[in-house]
Design a protein around this motif. Structure first.
Motif, mmCIF file in Angstrom:
data_model
loop_
_atom_site.group_PDB
_atom_site.id
_atom_site.type_symbol
_atom_site.label_atom_id
_atom_site.label_comp_id
_atom_site.label_asym_id
_atom_site.label_seq_id
_atom_site.Cartn_x
_atom_site.Cartn_y
_atom_site.Cartn_z
ATOM 1 N N SER A 98 17.797 84.057 28.283
ATOM 2 C CA SER A 98 17.916 85.578 28.227
ATOM 3 C C SER A 98 18.945 86.164 27.060
ATOM 4 O O SER A 98 19.840 85.282 26.872
ATOM 5 N N ASN A 128 13.857 87.916 28.311
ATOM 6 C CA ASN A 128 14.679 88.556 29.456
ATOM 7 C C ASN A 128 14.642 87.646 30.771
ATOM 8 O O ASN A 128 13.957 86.533 30.503
ATOM 9 N N THR A 129 15.362 88.033 31.763
ATOM 10 C CA THR A 129 15.303 87.046 32.747
ATOM 11 C C THR A 129 14.145 86.681 33.420
ATOM 12 O O THR A 129 13.669 85.491 33.683
ATOM 13 N N GLU A 147 21.034 85.479 33.027
ATOM 14 C CA GLU A 147 22.011 86.411 33.875
ATOM 15 C C GLU A 147 21.568 87.010 34.853
ATOM 16 O O GLU A 147 22.552 87.711 35.373
ATOM 17 N N GLY A 148 20.591 87.144 34.992
ATOM 18 C CA GLY A 148 19.978 88.084 36.280
ATOM 19 C C GLY A 148 19.466 87.095 37.202
ATOM 20 O O GLY A 148 19.571 85.797 37.139
ATOM 21 N N SER A 199 15.153 93.004 32.643
ATOM 22 C CA SER A 199 16.236 92.034 31.915
ATOM 23 C C SER A 199 17.568 91.864 33.063
ATOM 24 O O SER A 199 17.344 92.718 33.930
ATOM 25 N N GLY A 200 18.227 90.811 32.809
ATOM 26 C CA GLY A 200 19.448 90.514 33.906
ATOM 27 C C GLY A 200 20.336 91.881 33.800
ATOM 28 O O GLY A 200 20.862 92.137 34.803
ATOM 29 N N THR A 201 20.885 92.374 32.576
ATOM 30 C CA THR A 201 21.818 93.573 32.646
ATOM 31 C C THR A 201 21.074 94.702 33.526
ATOM 32 O O THR A 201 21.891 95.209 34.286
ATOM 33 N N THR A 203 18.984 94.649 35.871
ATOM 34 C CA THR A 203 18.763 94.476 37.359
ATOM 35 C C THR A 203 20.238 94.299 38.027
ATOM 36 O O THR A 203 20.292 94.670 39.097
ATOM 37 N N VAL A 204 21.360 93.638 37.350
ATOM 38 C CA VAL A 204 22.647 93.759 38.009
ATOM 39 C C VAL A 204 23.098 95.127 37.950
ATOM 40 O O VAL A 204 23.693 95.410 39.261
ATOM 41 N N ARG A 268 28.808 88.999 36.831
ATOM 42 C CA ARG A 268 27.820 88.515 37.052
ATOM 43 C C ARG A 268 27.799 87.123 36.703
ATOM 44 O O ARG A 268 28.320 86.603 35.577
#
Length: 310
Positions: A98, A128-129, A147-148, A199-201, A203-204, A268
């Protein structure tokens, strides 16, 4: 025709002596003789003349000897290649990561891998994740880094690092002074520039809002971009806020182009994905070990001390 039969034929053809040939291939003379007879009978050809107690190649045998030698050479070449692949001297490795990891955390790890195993060609794809997880499930990637959060039964997830997430704004934004913010401020006090869904960003960030009692659907989203760089450029140029990795935003914060708003979103995990049922190559195992070694060494250039005090 077996590999052993080819070996025996070449040994006998080169020596024209059963006992010497048998010693060369580690067989008894009778076993060597039987192997040659079986080869001749199966293909209906005569490879050797039996002259008294001696043996010599026929014209057919001489022609076949050239091909047999070439075939054995190709087999040995294939064996050498497998040995080199197993020893990490040659090969390829497909990695999907990601964006934040691919841009900031992973490059130093890949450089160390290349220095240690220069014969392994690395192919890195960025998404993305969600895209990385799908590539792992489909077998397109051998190693995935995200990162997600990933909740796929087919994938094993291992933590290999961490990253801080922060809300950033331009220096002229009302939140630029760092005063403490609450959930109502996030939902009602500004418009947002966001990463895309999956995307992990994103989602977090949405998970953090939910944990604080907020509904992410109530955010006023002005723009959605598919990269951290685009998000940061948009925030610098406008009056919106963004939740983004400090790995990406840290240098801009240090240079004064962005400010950190007064709310902590926490850290995260960076995670490595591998398929539970697919056998790992030696190269993928080596990269996984390097990622684990990297651990939490990588941090954003700004570090956690730049967050405003509560």
């Amino acid at each position: 025709m077996t590999f052993e039969q080819l070996q025996i034929f070449v040994a006998v053809a080169e020596r024209e002596h059963l006992t010497q040939s048998a010693a060369a291939v580690g067989r008894t003379p009778s076993a060597v003789s039987s192997a040659i007879k079986a080869l001749e009978a199966y293909y209906g050809v005569q490879l050797f003349h039996r002259v008294g107690r001696g043996i010599e190649l026929t014209s057919v045998g001489r022609v076949f000897l050239t091909e047999a030698r070439a075939t054995l050479a190709r087999i040995r070449s294939a064996e050498t290649m497998l040995s080199e692949l197993g020893g990490l001297r040659r090969g390829e490795l497909n990695i999907h990561a990601s964006q934040t990891i691919a841009s900031y955390w992973l490059p130093p790890v890949l450089m160390r891998f290349h220095q240690r195993y220069p014969g392994i060609t690395l192919h890195l794809s960025v998404g993305n994740t969600r895209m990385v997880a799908e590539a792992m499930i489909e077998g397109i990637a051998e190693v995935g880094l995200v990162e997600g959060a990933v909740n796929e039964p087919a994938l094993a997830v291992q933590r290999v690092g961490c990253d801080a997430l922060a809300v950033v704004v331009a220096p002229g934004h009302p939140w630029a002074d760092g005063h403490l913010l609450g959930i109502s401020d996030l939902l009602e006090g500004t418009s947002w520039v966001m990463r895309e869904e999956g995307s992990g960003t994103r989602t977090v960030f949405e998970s953090a809002l939910a944990e604080m009692g907020g509904d992410p659907r109530k955010l006023s989203i002005a723009m959605v971009f598919p990269s951290n760089e685009a998000v940061l450029s948009a925030v610098r140029a406008g009056s919106c806020a963004a939740a983004i990795s400090m790995s990406a935003a840290g240098p801009l914060v240090e240079q004064g182009f962005l400010k950190i708003a007064g709310i902590r979103l926490g850290a995260r995990d960076f995670s490595l994905l591998r398929h539970r049922e697919r056998r790992q190559s030696a190269a993928s195992i080596a990269l996984e070990e390097m990622c684990v070694e990297a651990g939490n060494v990588f941090q954003s250039s700004a570090g956690p001390h730049i967050f405003p005090r509560p």
